[in-house]
Design a protein around this motif. Structure first.
Motif, short mmCIF file in Angstrom:
data_model
loop_
_atom_site.label_atom_id
_atom_site.label_comp_id
_atom_site.label_asym_id
_atom_site.label_seq_id
_atom_site.Cartn_x
_atom_site.Cartn_y
_atom_site.Cartn_z
N PRO A 192 0.80 -1.30 -0.10
CA PRO A 192 -0.01 -0.09 -0.03
C PRO A 192 0.99 1.09 0.03
O PRO A 192 1.83 1.26 0.55
CB PRO A 192 -0.95 -0.26 1.39
CG PRO A 192 -0.02 -0.94 2.16
CD PRO A 192 0.72 -1.89 1.30
N VAL A 193 0.28 2.31 -0.80
CA VAL A 193 1.25 3.29 -0.94
C VAL A 193 0.10 4.57 -0.06
O VAL A 193 -0.69 4.69 -0.32
CB VAL A 193 1.53 3.90 -2.01
CG1 VAL A 193 2.10 5.38 -2.44
CG2 VAL A 193 2.28 2.81 -2.98
N ASN A 194 0.85 5.21 0.93
CA ASN A 194 0.01 5.99 1.63
C ASN A 194 0.23 7.52 1.38
O ASN A 194 1.23 7.96 0.69
CB ASN A 194 0.38 5.79 3.08
CG ASN A 194 0.24 4.38 3.53
OD1 ASN A 194 -0.66 3.87 3.67
ND2 ASN A 194 1.35 3.69 3.80
N THR A 198 2.87 8.02 8.22
CA THR A 198 2.38 7.56 9.67
C THR A 198 1.49 6.60 9.48
O THR A 198 0.83 6.13 8.30
CB THR A 198 1.86 8.83 10.16
OG1 THR A 198 1.54 8.79 11.47
CG2 THR A 198 0.83 9.58 9.43
N LYS A 199 0.84 6.05 10.57
CA LYS A 199 0.03 5.08 10.71
C LYS A 199 -1.17 5.57 11.38
O LYS A 199 -2.02 4.58 11.75
CB LYS A 199 0.80 3.86 11.59
CG LYS A 199 1.69 3.15 10.62
CD LYS A 199 1.99 1.83 11.25
CE LYS A 199 3.16 1.17 10.26
NZ LYS A 199 3.50 -0.17 11.16
N ASN A 200 -1.33 7.06 11.60
CA ASN A 200 -2.50 7.35 12.24
C ASN A 200 -3.73 7.46 11.26
O ASN A 200 -3.56 7.03 10.15
CB ASN A 200 -2.23 8.72 12.71
CG ASN A 200 -2.06 9.85 11.50
OD1 ASN A 200 -2.54 9.65 10.63
ND2 ASN A 200 -1.12 10.82 11.89
N ILE A 201 -4.84 7.57 11.75
CA ILE A 201 -6.20 7.59 11.07
C ILE A 201 -6.32 8.49 9.97
O ILE A 201 -7.21 8.34 9.11
CB ILE A 201 -7.24 7.58 12.11
CG1 ILE A 201 -7.31 9.07 12.96
CG2 ILE A 201 -7.13 6.50 13.12
CD1 ILE A 201 -8.45 9.36 13.49
N ASN A 202 -5.47 9.59 9.81
CA ASN A 202 -5.52 10.47 8.79
C ASN A 202 -4.86 10.05 7.83
O ASN A 202 -4.99 10.60 6.62
CB ASN A 202 -4.83 11.96 9.35
CG ASN A 202 -5.84 12.53 10.50
OD1 ASN A 202 -7.00 12.38 10.35
ND2 ASN A 202 -5.13 13.13 11.27
N ASN A 203 -4.08 9.04 7.79
CA ASN A 203 -3.29 8.52 6.58
C ASN A 203 -4.15 7.76 5.64
O ASN A 203 -4.77 6.72 6.25
CB ASN A 203 -2.08 7.56 7.17
CG ASN A 203 -0.91 7.48 6.12
OD1 ASN A 203 -1.17 7.93 4.87
ND2 ASN A 203 -0.18 6.20 6.37
#
Length: 246
Positions: A192-194, A198-203
């Motif tokens: 997956p490309v973000n 970061t791994k927070n919910i906004n990502n």
């Protein structure tokens, strides 16, 4: 005493080079026998010994291809091309890339861009630099001789030589830019490309990348890298999901 030391050093270096050459031939023999895993181990041992060449990476890529390790084979072919541009390597690279699922289609190139890329790839960066330096030396020497002899009739020839130098400088610079471009191969399936590192919910997940895909590394932030695809899309991925080419 110094002569003896030099002789010993030359002898040791000769033995070292012979050993490397012997290992390379041994790996090739194992490949011919179909012992691809053994050949891979020997090729990798040579790389650890810093005995690096385009042929070594090319053969290693072929070995990985035979055991259907597409990502490693693509990485090796790309490494080989970083050292020396070769049509056979390009051909094998394209065959290996054809095994990738959901391949990324690059943005269409104009006729001029395709032609320009072919010119850049005609020679390795070092050869372009040597030709450019020789052309500059020839042009400067010609100008000095012409001025000393006051031969104005040679003016147009100087303009031609000067123009060639300018073109060669541009080609060498572009070749250098391609050479130092930070690139990597994806070594994770359906990566997956973000939108954020970061791994927070906004990502947000933007899209997925397949194993063996080549990406350009734009920048790094901790253990994340910001990448660009050849179709123009960008995003963040984990550093440990790729294997860098440089």
């Amino acid at each position: 005493m110094k002569k003896h030391i030099i002789s010993i050093l030359l002898l040791l270096s000769s033995i070292y080079l012979f050993a490397d050459e012997s290992l390379f031939h041994k790996a090739n023999k194992e490949y011919e026998k179909g012992n691809y895993e053994t050949a891979i181990d020997i090729y990798k041992e040579l790389i650890k010994m810093d005995n690096i060449s385009s042929e070594l990476y090319y053969n290693l890529g072929n070995s990985y291809y035979k055991i259907e390790n597409w990502a490693e084979s693509i990485w090796c072919y790309e490494k080989s091309l970083k050292i020396k541009y070769d049509n056979k390597t390009i051909e094998n690279l394209n065959i290996a890339k054809s095994k990738i699922k959901n391949r990324i289609n690059p943005l269409p190139k104009t006729f001029y861009k395709k032609w320009w890329d072919k010119v850049i790839n005609l020679l390795h960066i070092k050869k372009w630099q040597i030709i450019t330096i020789l052309s500059l030396w020839l042009t400067v020497s010609f100008n000095i001789v012409t001025n000393l002899k006051r031969k104005k009739s040679k003016k147009y020839l100087f303009i031609v030589l000067y123009s060639i130098c300018i073109i060669l400088i541009i080609i060498s610079q572009q070749s250098y830019n391609n050479f130092i471009k930070k690139e990597a191969i994806i070594f994770s399936s359906s990566l997956p490309v973000n939108s954020e590192p970061t791994k927070n919910i906004n990502n947000k997940k933007l899209f997925n990348l397949s194993l063996g895909t080549k990406v350009e590394v734009i920048k790094t932030k901790k253990d994340w890298i910001y990448i660009k695809l050849n179709d123009g899309r960008k995003g963040w991925i984990k550093e440990n999901d790729v294997k860098r080419l440089n």
